[in-house]
Scaffold this active site. Sequence first.
Site, PDB file in Angstrom:
ATOM      1  N   GLY A   8     -18.662  20.007 -29.562  1.00 42.04           N
ATOM      2  CA  GLY A   8     -17.493  19.143 -29.357  1.00 42.04           C
ATOM      3  C   GLY A   8     -16.952  19.309 -27.940  1.00 42.04           C
ATOM      4  N   GLN A  12     -10.929  16.585 -25.832  1.00 42.26           N
ATOM      5  CA  GLN A  12      -9.784  16.922 -24.983  1.00 42.26           C
ATOM      6  C   GLN A  12      -9.802  18.403 -24.583  1.00 42.26           C
ATOM      7  OE1 GLN A  12      -5.940  17.067 -26.823  1.00 42.26           O
ATOM      8  NE2 GLN A  12      -4.852  16.730 -24.905  1.00 42.26           N
ATOM      9  N   ASP A  34     -22.335  17.597 -27.775  1.00 40.95           N
ATOM     10  CA  ASP A  34     -21.431  16.628 -28.425  1.00 40.95           C
ATOM     11  C   ASP A  34     -22.293  15.513 -28.999  1.00 40.95           C
ATOM     12  OD1 ASP A  34     -19.162  14.694 -28.873  1.00 40.95           O
ATOM     13  OD2 ASP A  34     -18.042  16.229 -27.808  1.00 40.95           O
ATOM     14  N   ILE A  53     -23.260  18.248 -35.303  1.00 42.44           N
ATOM     15  CA  ILE A  53     -23.221  19.558 -35.943  1.00 42.44           C
ATOM     16  C   ILE A  53     -23.444  19.476 -37.452  1.00 42.44           C
ATOM     17  CG2 ILE A  53     -20.685  19.566 -36.022  1.00 42.44           C
ATOM     18  CD1 ILE A  53     -23.058  22.623 -35.722  1.00 42.44           C
ATOM     19  N   TYR A 141      -6.491  17.224 -42.633  1.00 45.60           N
ATOM     20  CA  TYR A 141      -6.773  18.075 -41.463  1.00 45.60           C
ATOM     21  C   TYR A 141      -6.180  19.470 -41.653  1.00 45.60           C
ATOM     22  CZ  TYR A 141      -6.275  19.593 -36.534  1.00 45.60           C
ATOM     23  OH  TYR A 141      -6.302  20.290 -35.341  1.00 45.60           O
ATOM     24  N   LYS A 145      -8.041  23.040 -42.080  1.00 44.81           N
ATOM     25  CA  LYS A 145      -7.818  24.180 -41.157  1.00 44.81           C
ATOM     26  C   LYS A 145      -7.389  25.422 -41.942  1.00 44.81           C
ATOM     27  CE  LYS A 145      -8.803  22.379 -37.106  1.00 44.81           C
ATOM     28  NZ  LYS A 145      -9.982  22.833 -36.333  1.00 44.81           N
TER      29      LYS A 145
END
Length: 316
Positions: A8, A12, A34, A53, A141, A145
């Site tokens: 990745g 950003q 990526d 991935i 999300y 996490k």
Amino acid sequence: MDKILIIGACGQLGTELTLKLRDLKGQENVIASDLLDDPVDLLKDGPYEKLNILNKESFQIILEEHGINQVYHLAAILSAKGEQNPHFAWQLNMESLLTVLEAGKDKLNKIYWPSSIAVFGTDTPKINTPQNTIMSPSTVYGISKLAGERWCEYYHQKYGVDVRSLRYPGLIGYKALPGGGTTDYAVEIFHKAIAGEDYECFLSEDSMLPMMYMDDAVKATIDLMEAKQENVKVRSSYNIAAMSFSPVELAREIQKHYPAFNISYKSDFRQEIADSWPRSIDDSAARGDWGWQHSFDTKELVEVMIRNLKDTFVFD
Ligand code: NAD
Ligand code: SER
């Protein structure tokens, strides 16, 4: 010698982290990867592999071919984008982490995987949110996490995998655009101000959230990865913090440089996500265990963003 794979890398955070790691470890020792056929321009000078991935075989081949012993696994679907396709966000965020953690059993000597303030939720204390507290994430999300944090600790305890993690707040930098988070407004606003345009913010004016300038986030990441094993005492993920501000406070600081800049507010679905997150974070564990210190507060963030963005690109 460290041979590093960044998954990745064109995002950003990945863009800036890859550049810094290449400075420190040598261009040839940091392989960016990526989904894109070719890397973003800023990463063109170093080694690059196209990698999805979710394809375990391709990941294994890259590990073998480059003799990789460290992985920074950054690929994920972030908070706002995750709500558009929750099952895919869960699949990407979870399956990819488990693939990397499995490789940590025998092929890797260190893994970095980022968590987020999104692990917290509406029941969590919002001011100076402690390292250990109630966690009730409301986005896919945040759920991924939080589950990821538990898997990291599990792999460390059961298999001795040296996996390290930080709960980043909203990250703000000028070299790459954000990829679908709730804190993205705090990057978009600079591009609009510099272009001489008004900005309609998707959060309300008083939505206070923890934020961090990208240089501090990159420094925290590398400091944690370079810390001695015995100083890394939290094996789920460390709280880290730098500053907190609301959209109206950020706009006022920008208006010191661009007095004619106008902001208006029209909340969308991201408001509910922001409302569920902490307003400020207690990061004393990171400061005590491995010496974390931030350098940029809101005033310095605004100065450095404006100075650098004026010389680069403008948001569409
Ligand atoms: P981003 O969306 O900008 O970048 C993610 C990158 O992953 C993209 O370049 C994307 O092409 C790549 N990617 C997506 N699917 C992939 C796949 N299947 N295989 C390989 N690559 C794939 O995200 P970011 O802001 O750079 O975030 C990086 C990490 O930091 C994420 O894990 C994120 O959860 C975490 N984080 C970021 C912030 C923030 O404010 N940016 C805050 C907290 C945590
Ligand atoms: N900045 C990220 C997001 O908004 C936090 O993890 O999704």
